[in-house]
Scaffold this motif. Structure first.
Motif, PDB file in Angstrom:
ATOM      1  N   ARG A  62      13.974 -15.817 -36.050  1.00 35.71           N
ATOM      2  CA  ARG A  62      14.919 -15.411 -35.004  1.00 35.71           C
ATOM      3  C   ARG A  62      14.645 -16.252 -33.768  1.00 35.71           C
ATOM      4  O   ARG A  62      13.553 -16.825 -33.634  1.00 35.71           O
ATOM      5  N   PRO A  63      15.600 -16.348 -32.852  1.00 31.54           N
ATOM      6  CA  PRO A  63      15.358 -17.133 -31.636  1.00 31.54           C
ATOM      7  C   PRO A  63      14.194 -16.556 -30.826  1.00 31.54           C
ATOM      8  O   PRO A  63      14.108 -15.346 -30.623  1.00 31.54           O
ATOM      9  N   ARG A  64      13.302 -17.438 -30.383  1.00 31.38           N
ATOM     10  CA  ARG A  64      12.174 -16.972 -29.577  1.00 31.38           C
ATOM     11  C   ARG A  64      12.668 -16.396 -28.249  1.00 31.38           C
ATOM     12  O   ARG A  64      12.127 -15.416 -27.751  1.00 31.38           O
ATOM     13  N   GLU A  65      13.668 -17.030 -27.667  1.00 32.38           N
ATOM     14  CA  GLU A  65      14.247 -16.534 -26.419  1.00 32.38           C
ATOM     15  C   GLU A  65      15.470 -15.701 -26.756  1.00 32.38           C
ATOM     16  O   GLU A  65      16.381 -16.166 -27.447  1.00 32.38           O
ATOM     17  N   THR A  66      15.520 -14.502 -26.258  1.00 31.65           N
ATOM     18  CA  THR A  66      16.600 -13.593 -26.651  1.00 31.65           C
ATOM     19  C   THR A  66      17.836 -13.731 -25.782  1.00 31.65           C
ATOM     20  O   THR A  66      18.903 -13.241 -26.155  1.00 31.65           O
ATOM     21  N   ILE A  67      17.725 -14.340 -24.616  1.00 35.11           N
ATOM     22  CA  ILE A  67      18.891 -14.542 -23.758  1.00 35.11           C
ATOM     23  C   ILE A  67      19.350 -15.979 -23.917  1.00 35.11           C
ATOM     24  O   ILE A  67      18.556 -16.922 -23.788  1.00 35.11           O
ATOM     25  N   ARG A  68      20.638 -16.166 -24.191  1.00 33.51           N
ATOM     26  CA  ARG A  68      21.184 -17.488 -24.429  1.00 33.51           C
ATOM     27  C   ARG A  68      21.406 -18.218 -23.094  1.00 33.51           C
ATOM     28  O   ARG A  68      21.423 -17.654 -22.018  1.00 33.51           O
ATOM     29  N   GLY A  69      21.678 -19.510 -23.232  1.00 33.61           N
ATOM     30  CA  GLY A  69      22.000 -20.330 -22.071  1.00 33.61           C
ATOM     31  C   GLY A  69      20.878 -21.264 -21.680  1.00 33.61           C
ATOM     32  O   GLY A  69      19.706 -21.035 -22.001  1.00 33.61           O
ATOM     33  N   TRP A  70      21.250 -22.331 -20.973  1.00 37.37           N
ATOM     34  CA  TRP A  70      20.281 -23.342 -20.562  1.00 37.37           C
ATOM     35  C   TRP A  70      20.643 -23.917 -19.187  1.00 37.37           C
ATOM     36  O   TRP A  70      19.896 -23.791 -18.231  1.00 37.37           O
ATOM     37  N   ASP A  71      21.797 -24.551 -19.055  1.00 39.75           N
ATOM     38  CA  ASP A  71      22.204 -25.130 -17.771  1.00 39.75           C
ATOM     39  C   ASP A  71      22.630 -24.031 -16.807  1.00 39.75           C
ATOM     40  O   ASP A  71      23.247 -23.044 -17.208  1.00 39.75           O
ATOM     41  N   VAL A  72      22.351 -24.246 -15.509  1.00 39.17           N
ATOM     42  CA  VAL A  72      22.577 -23.156 -14.555  1.00 39.17           C
ATOM     43  C   VAL A  72      22.743 -23.687 -13.142  1.00 39.17           C
ATOM     44  O   VAL A  72      22.259 -24.773 -12.799  1.00 39.17           O
ATOM     45  N   PHE A  93      20.539 -26.177  -8.754  1.00 46.91           N
ATOM     46  CA  PHE A  93      21.041 -26.281 -10.126  1.00 46.91           C
ATOM     47  C   PHE A  93      19.936 -26.880 -10.976  1.00 46.91           C
ATOM     48  O   PHE A  93      18.991 -27.484 -10.466  1.00 46.91           O
ATOM     49  N   GLY A  94      20.025 -26.676 -12.284  1.00 46.60           N
ATOM     50  CA  GLY A  94      18.997 -27.205 -13.162  1.00 46.60           C
ATOM     51  C   GLY A  94      19.054 -26.583 -14.535  1.00 46.60           C
ATOM     52  O   GLY A  94      20.134 -26.226 -15.029  1.00 46.60           O
ATOM     53  N   THR A  95      17.881 -26.429 -15.154  1.00 48.00           N
ATOM     54  CA  THR A  95      17.810 -25.909 -16.518  1.00 48.00           C
ATOM     55  C   THR A  95      16.784 -24.790 -16.596  1.00 48.00           C
ATOM     56  O   THR A  95      15.727 -24.851 -15.976  1.00 48.00           O
ATOM     57  N   THR A  96      17.117 -23.769 -17.363  1.00 49.83           N
ATOM     58  CA  THR A  96      16.198 -22.680 -17.632  1.00 49.83           C
ATOM     59  C   THR A  96      16.689 -21.897 -18.834  1.00 49.83           C
ATOM     60  O   THR A  96      17.893 -21.636 -18.965  1.00 49.83           O
ATOM     61  N   GLY A  97      15.784 -21.547 -19.728  1.00 54.32           N
ATOM     62  CA  GLY A  97      16.186 -20.671 -20.823  1.00 54.32           C
ATOM     63  C   GLY A  97      16.673 -19.342 -20.279  1.00 54.32           C
ATOM     64  O   GLY A  97      16.078 -18.781 -19.359  1.00 54.32           O
ATOM     65  N   GLY A  98      17.786 -18.849 -20.826  1.00 51.60           N
ATOM     66  CA  GLY A  98      18.300 -17.558 -20.383  1.00 51.60           C
ATOM     67  C   GLY A  98      19.244 -17.615 -19.212  1.00 51.60           C
ATOM     68  O   GLY A  98      19.295 -16.692 -18.398  1.00 51.60           O
ATOM     69  N   SER A  99      20.048 -18.683 -19.118  1.00 49.90           N
ATOM     70  CA  SER A  99      20.972 -18.811 -17.979  1.00 49.90           C
ATOM     71  C   SER A  99      22.232 -17.966 -18.126  1.00 49.90           C
ATOM     72  O   SER A  99      22.961 -17.772 -17.152  1.00 49.90           O
ATOM     73  N   PHE A 100      22.497 -17.428 -19.335  1.00 53.24           N
ATOM     74  CA  PHE A 100      23.669 -16.571 -19.523  1.00 53.24           C
ATOM     75  C   PHE A 100      23.310 -15.156 -19.070  1.00 53.24           C
ATOM     76  O   PHE A 100      23.231 -14.204 -19.857  1.00 53.24           O
ATOM     77  N   ALA A 101      23.072 -15.000 -17.782  1.00 53.90           N
ATOM     78  CA  ALA A 101      22.615 -13.732 -17.221  1.00 53.90           C
ATOM     79  C   ALA A 101      22.874 -13.741 -15.722  1.00 53.90           C
ATOM     80  O   ALA A 101      23.202 -14.774 -15.136  1.00 53.90           O
ATOM     81  N   GLU A 102      22.732 -12.571 -15.113  1.00 52.32           N
ATOM     82  CA  GLU A 102      22.968 -12.485 -13.676  1.00 52.32           C
ATOM     83  C   GLU A 102      21.822 -13.068 -12.858  1.00 52.32           C
ATOM     84  O   GLU A 102      22.023 -13.496 -11.718  1.00 52.32           O
ATOM     85  N   ALA A 124      26.678 -26.441 -12.528  1.00 49.73           N
ATOM     86  CA  ALA A 124      26.114 -25.817 -13.726  1.00 49.73           C
ATOM     87  C   ALA A 124      26.436 -26.608 -14.983  1.00 49.73           C
ATOM     88  O   ALA A 124      25.695 -26.558 -15.966  1.00 49.73           O
ATOM     89  N   ALA A 125      27.538 -27.343 -14.971  1.00 47.77           N
ATOM     90  CA  ALA A 125      27.950 -28.107 -16.148  1.00 47.77           C
ATOM     91  C   ALA A 125      27.244 -29.452 -16.266  1.00 47.77           C
ATOM     92  O   ALA A 125      27.347 -30.122 -17.288  1.00 47.77           O
ATOM     93  N   LEU A 126      26.494 -29.834 -15.244  1.00 47.09           N
ATOM     94  CA  LEU A 126      25.978 -31.200 -15.166  1.00 47.09           C
ATOM     95  C   LEU A 126      24.603 -31.455 -15.785  1.00 47.09           C
ATOM     96  O   LEU A 126      24.392 -32.534 -16.361  1.00 47.09           O
TER      97      LEU A 126
END
Length: 320
Positions: A62-72, A93-102, A124-126
């Motif tokens: 299973r995915p080690r990180e449970t929250i999806r997303g990267w760019d933010v 702006f930058g990158t972090t695991g779990g960016s699909f969150a508040e 966020a798209a860059l």
């Protein structure tokens, strides 16, 4: 906080929009209130766990990180005791695991100040696509002014930034895309567009960046100058185990025995590369073009659109 979570590999049906605890920054970390999150193919790969070889890093079962997303992108909400570059209220702006969150947390080295000429959605798209394009053209390809450059997949997330960057570097750019995206690619600076659905690839190029399809390496080498460079950054095929990595491996095996430079494109997030990405954006050298935006709760629809809708440029989630 609300977030897009996933506890098993699979389709978008595995994604849930639910309440989870807000993160807390460690000593060297920054916590941001997320304003927007980029949606790129890496999210799909983590969601599906494909190619299967990637699960060695992503998590075997299973995915080690449970929250999806990267760019933010977002605004700093809190900082750890050892953070020196950012303070509460800074736009970043930058990158972090779990960016699909508040809210999201990462080391301060993962962020750069948001260029003032980009809104939060564009910022966020860059990061990932920008670092990939920059690595491919400048670090691996060493593109120079006056070169003839071919970008395959020119209307895509990385491709449309690569077109802009190649033009900024002084190259003459030919873009390969579907005919309905020809005007879009021309607007990015390409002097010629080839419709891959109706036309054969022609011309002679100092540098080729292939971000799409699965064209045989001999076919692409036939388009290069005697000492030209081919960089393979994307593609299809090679099955569920290896994805598009097989063609890249074959190119690297051939390269020592030919005059052409044949290379794969592996772009890892580096603070210095993200800083260059930000500087290029601040100077106006490039900017992400946004095809569509989605609400955070509509992340499954955004990922479906990414893989089946052939977006022109980038798509993003608007969070705050």
């Amino acid at each position: 906080m609300k977030a897009i979570t996933q506890y098993a590999y699979g389709t978008v049906d595995m994604l849930a929009y639910e309440d989870v605890p807000s993160p807390k920054p460690g000593p060297d970390e920054v916590m941001i209130r997320v304003h927007a999150a980029g949606v790129d193919p890496g999210v799909w790969h983590i969601m599906t766990g494909r190619p299967l070889i990637a699960r060695a890093a992503l998590g075997l079962r299973r995915p080690r990180e449970t929250i999806r997303g990267w760019d933010v992108s977002g605004v700093v909400e809190a900082v750890g005791a050892d953070v020196i570059r950012f303070k509460r209220g800074d736009a970043v702006f930058g990158t972090t695991g779990g960016s699909f969150a508040e809210y999201a947390c990462a080391a301060e080295s993962k962020f750069q100040p948001k260029p003032e000429n980009l809104d939060f959605v564009a910022a966020a798209a860059l990061p990932t696509s920008g670092m990939t394009a920059l690595t491919g053209l400048r670090e691996v390809g060493r593109v120079e002014s006056g070169w003839n450059v071919l970008i395959i997949g020119a209307s895509g997330g990385v491709g449309h930034l690569a077109v802009q960057l190649a033009c900024h570097l002084g190259a003459r750019v030919t873009g390969v895309c579907g005919g309905d995206s020809a005007e879009f690619v021309t607007s990015l600076g390409a002097t010629r567009v080839i419709d891959y659905r109706r036309e054969t690839l022609t011309g002679t190029y100092d540098f080729i960046l292939d971000m799409a399809g699965n064209r045989p390496i001999p076919e692409l080498r036939a388009l290069l100058t005697p000492t030209g460079t081919l960089v393979i950054g994307g593609g299809e095929g090679d099955g569920r185990w290896f994805g598009g990595t097989g063609r890249t491996a074959r190119a690297q095996l051939i390269s020592p025995f030919v005059r052409h430079r044949l290379a794969g494109l592996l772009s890892l997030p580096k603070p210095e590369t993200l800083r260059e990405v930000a500087e290029l954006a601040a100077s106006g050298a490039w900017a992400p073009r946004i095809d569509r935006t989605f609400a955070l709760s509509d992340a499954p629809a955004a990922i479906d659109y990414l893989v089946s809708g052939h977006p022109r440029g980038k798509i993003a989630l608007v969070v705050a």
